[in-house]
Design a protein around this motif. Structure first.
Motif, mmCIF file in Angstrom:
data_model
loop_
_atom_site.group_PDB
_atom_site.id
_atom_site.type_symbol
_atom_site.label_atom_id
_atom_site.label_comp_id
_atom_site.label_asym_id
_atom_site.label_seq_id
_atom_site.Cartn_x
_atom_site.Cartn_y
_atom_site.Cartn_z
ATOM 1 N N PHE A 28 13.707 11.242 -0.781
ATOM 2 C CA PHE A 28 12.703 10.198 -0.535
ATOM 3 C C PHE A 28 11.538 10.419 -1.496
ATOM 4 C CE2 PHE A 28 15.164 9.937 3.207
ATOM 5 C CZ PHE A 28 14.818 8.817 3.961
ATOM 6 N N PRO A 29 11.407 9.634 -2.557
ATOM 7 C CA PRO A 29 10.314 9.837 -3.515
ATOM 8 C C PRO A 29 8.960 9.426 -2.928
ATOM 9 C CG PRO A 29 12.081 8.474 -4.440
ATOM 10 C CD PRO A 29 12.284 8.532 -2.965
ATOM 11 N N ASN A 30 7.928 10.167 -3.282
ATOM 12 C CA ASN A 30 6.541 9.769 -3.003
ATOM 13 C C ASN A 30 6.309 9.325 -1.559
ATOM 14 O OD1 ASN A 30 6.523 10.129 -5.781
ATOM 15 N ND2 ASN A 30 5.161 8.411 -6.165
ATOM 16 N N SER A 67 8.945 13.132 -12.230
ATOM 17 C CA SER A 67 9.366 12.259 -13.324
ATOM 18 C C SER A 67 8.347 11.152 -13.515
ATOM 19 C CB SER A 67 10.753 11.674 -13.058
ATOM 20 O OG SER A 67 10.758 10.940 -11.839
ATOM 21 N N LYS A 68 8.539 10.387 -14.582
ATOM 22 C CA LYS A 68 7.700 9.236 -14.857
ATOM 23 C C LYS A 68 8.465 7.951 -14.538
ATOM 24 C CE LYS A 68 4.914 11.231 -18.626
ATOM 25 N NZ LYS A 68 3.585 10.830 -18.148
ATOM 26 N N ALA A 69 7.748 6.891 -14.299
ATOM 27 C CA ALA A 69 8.389 5.584 -14.154
ATOM 28 C C ALA A 69 9.137 5.258 -15.441
ATOM 29 C CB ALA A 69 7.336 4.514 -13.881
ATOM 30 N N SER A 93 12.265 2.954 -8.636
ATOM 31 C CA SER A 93 11.960 4.017 -9.592
ATOM 32 C C SER A 93 11.439 3.479 -10.920
ATOM 33 C CB SER A 93 13.209 4.875 -9.842
ATOM 34 O OG SER A 93 13.592 5.560 -8.664
ATOM 35 N N ALA A 94 11.832 2.247 -11.277
ATOM 36 C CA ALA A 94 11.392 1.696 -12.560
ATOM 37 C C ALA A 94 9.884 1.494 -12.598
ATOM 38 C CB ALA A 94 12.107 0.373 -12.827
ATOM 39 N N THR A 95 9.301 1.111 -11.450
ATOM 40 C CA THR A 95 7.853 0.901 -11.385
ATOM 41 C C THR A 95 7.133 2.031 -10.660
ATOM 42 O OG1 THR A 95 8.114 -0.373 -9.343
ATOM 43 C CG2 THR A 95 8.138 -1.609 -11.417
ATOM 44 N N ALA A 96 7.908 2.949 -10.053
ATOM 45 C CA ALA A 96 7.347 4.043 -9.255
ATOM 46 C C ALA A 96 6.433 3.493 -8.162
ATOM 47 C CB ALA A 96 6.606 5.048 -10.131
ATOM 48 N N ARG A 97 6.968 2.543 -7.406
ATOM 49 C CA ARG A 97 6.196 1.894 -6.353
ATOM 50 C C ARG A 97 7.050 1.685 -5.103
ATOM 51 N NH1 ARG A 97 2.794 2.727 -9.551
ATOM 52 N NH2 ARG A 97 0.976 1.473 -10.162
ATOM 53 N N THR A 135 2.094 -3.030 -2.045
ATOM 54 C CA THR A 135 2.684 -2.066 -2.970
ATOM 55 C C THR A 135 1.793 -0.837 -3.066
ATOM 56 O OG1 THR A 135 1.610 -3.133 -4.860
ATOM 57 C CG2 THR A 135 3.869 -3.824 -4.318
ATOM 58 N N THR A 136 2.441 0.316 -3.199
ATOM 59 C CA THR A 136 1.696 1.568 -3.246
ATOM 60 C C THR A 136 2.473 2.624 -4.009
ATOM 61 O OG1 THR A 136 0.595 3.253 -1.878
ATOM 62 C CG2 THR A 136 2.664 2.368 -1.033
ATOM 63 N N ARG A 137 1.768 3.508 -4.681
ATOM 64 C CA ARG A 137 2.409 4.627 -5.377
ATOM 65 C C ARG A 137 2.953 5.649 -4.390
ATOM 66 N NH1 ARG A 137 -1.582 7.576 -7.476
ATOM 67 N NH2 ARG A 137 -0.089 8.920 -8.556
ATOM 68 N N PHE A 138 2.210 5.884 -3.305
ATOM 69 C CA PHE A 138 2.565 6.949 -2.366
ATOM 70 C C PHE A 138 2.454 6.396 -0.954
ATOM 71 C CE2 PHE A 138 2.396 10.894 -0.027
ATOM 72 C CZ PHE A 138 3.115 11.795 -0.797
#
Length: 493
Positions: A377-379, A480-482, A112-116, A131-134
């Motif tokens: 499960f985010p993203n 939310s934001k990273a 969650s800190a990097t949203a990755r 690594t990926t955002r989604f």
């Protein structure tokens, strides 16, 4: 070749994955994306399965992509034709260069800190990380490495070959052989008439019957429309016709099961010899669509039964013997080859392990959000089709919804989207609402469907079309934001 930090990583280059990539490229042109595929070819299921007669049990006007008309004469297509259609789609839309083959996902870790997501995959050269955002899972719902294969007493005594259709030997010569196919699902129903063309005799051995329906492999109305209208227009009309008819029939099975049972048996009686034992071999103890119906194109199975090149035995296995299968009734089914068409082994998320901020997550503990994301499960989205209609009908809709969600996140500057049910939402059933054996065996791999929208997994294409194409994007999703300390729950748009 290594991949840069991505906006979207699609897992799987089958029917769903290629379709997802086309939608993403068209509707989110600024997103950086790639596909990783565990095998070495495009096609997924349609490249893996190579058993004789492999074909769709859905018409290609609904199994095909909404954006690419199916133009062949046969609506019920064979495996090679479907594989070619998928590959052609990838080539036409420039998808193929974005695929990394031989990348089998093993783990995905969310931070969650990097949203990755950090995704680990095995390759011939060793493990790699991406690594990926989604993360967009298009890897299907069953295990490609193994099918469901029971063991029976005396197997080692059998003098012939035992084969699972998922791993059909390419060089197998079954000409003049006596074959027993164990099972009565779509695979068995496909195999039996095809094998009967060359085998000495084929017996379909079933514990209990399956509901079956026959229809022509060619759609006369579709072929007529295509002759007088532009291809896309004809395709759209046929697709809507077939969706409407399929949904009407499914609703009839729910509302008037006894009437549908009678109608199905009446049709079968016309396709089989007058003295055929329909009660024993074709009358299941459950209602139509409690388990998936088997499609018999051009009545080929019934023709083989009528011709005597194939037969059905409804009984249970006592043990295997040197010359075949001894049934509980005492009868011996003589065989040179036994085919265990006994089903699939369900598997969640391609078998990969998932952690969210260091904590393990299982789809079986989650609620399904609109049939395509998971609570907690985010993203992450998953392409999951219908059980009562063509897979691609829903996978197309899911791809469009994912594009809407990504666009919304870009526009609002949000990094994280986590489906989060309100306190009144409770699980009611598994997301795949069938009584089929493979579903019951694999229920632990499936998320749960909730008691109200948007947590109910539906079997209604027209409802899902409205919901996923035009409905709210943000209902019961926490954005939310990273690095953000307090997430924001947005009101529905």
């Amino acid at each position: 070749m290594s991949l840069p930090d991505l906006d979207v990583l699609i897992v799987g280059a089958g029917l769903s994955g290629i379709g997802a990539a086309v939608h993403l490229k068209q509707k989110c042109p600024n997103e950086r994306w790639a596909i990783i595929e565990g095998r070495d070819a495009i096609g997924g299921t349609w490249d893996l399965f190579r058993y004789p007669g492999i074909r769709s049990d859905s018409d290609m006007y609904t199994l095909g992509y909404r954006f690419k008309p199916w133009t062949a004469a046969k609506a019920i297509a064979d495996g090679p034709s479907i594989r070619s259609y998928i590959r052609e789609t990838a080539q036409e839309h420039g998808i193929t260069p974005h695929i990394r083959f031989g990348h089998k996902v093993t783990n995905a870790a969310w931070d969650s800190a990097t949203a990755r997501w950090t995704v680990t995959a095995t390759t011939a050269s060793g493990p790699v990380t991406l690594t990926t955002r989604f993360l967009y899972m298009c890897s299907g719902y069953y295990n490609y490495a193994q099918g469901y294969r029971p063991t029976w007493p005396g197997e080692s005594d059998f003098a012939g070959q035992i084969i699972h259709p998922q791993f059909w030997p390419e060089s197998l010569d079954y000409t003049g052989k006596r074959i027993v196919v164990i099972g009565s699902g779509a695979t068995a129903v496909t195999l039996v008439p095809e094998l009967a063309k060359r085998a000495a005799h084929v017996t379909m051995l079933q514990r209990t019957p399956t509901w079956m329906v026959s229809r022509p492999s060619a759609d006369a109305i579709a072929n007529l429309l295509r002759a007088v209208l532009p291809a896309q227009t004809a395709y759209n009309l046929t697709r809507w016709k077939n969706v409407t008819m399929g949904q009407w029939f499914y609703k009839q099975t729910r509302a008037n099961p006894s009437k549908v049972r009678t109608a199905l048996l009446g049709r079968l009686a016309k396709l089989l010899p007058a003295d055929y034992d329909l009660e024993t071999h074709f009358t299941p103890g459950y209602n139509p669509w409690d388990q998936r119906l088997c499609l018999v194109p051009d009545a080929d199975l019934f023709q083989a039964l009528s011709a005597g090149t194939a037969s059905i035995a409804t009984d249970q296995i006592d043990r295997f013997e040197s010359g075949g299968i001894r049934l509980v009734s005492g009868k011996l089914l003589e065989a040179d080859i036994i085919v265990s068409a006994t089903g699939l082994a369900l598997q969640a998320l391609g078998g990969m392990g998932v952690t969210v901020d260091g904590q393990p997550r299982r789809t079986a503990d989650a609620l399904a959000y609109k049939g395509m994301m998971f609570s907690g499960f985010p993203n992450m989205a998953i392409s999951f089709g219908y059980i009562n209609a063509s897979w691609t009908l829903r996978s197309d809709l899911i791809a469009e919804y994912v594009c809407r969600l990504l666009t919304h996140m870009r526009r609002t500057g949000m990094d994280i989207a986590t489906p989060t049910p309100a306190p009144d939402v409770v699980p009611e059933r598994v997301a795949m609402d069938l009584a089929s054996g493979y579903v019951q065996r694999g229920a632990d791999a499936l998320p749960r469907s909730g008691n109200r929208a948007p947590w109910v997994v539906t079997a209604d294409y027209k409802y899902d079309r409205r919901e996923l194409l035009d409905g709210p994007v943000t209902d019961e999703i926490v954005f939310s934001k990273a690095h953000a300390m307090t997430p924001m729950l947005e009101a529905a748009e």
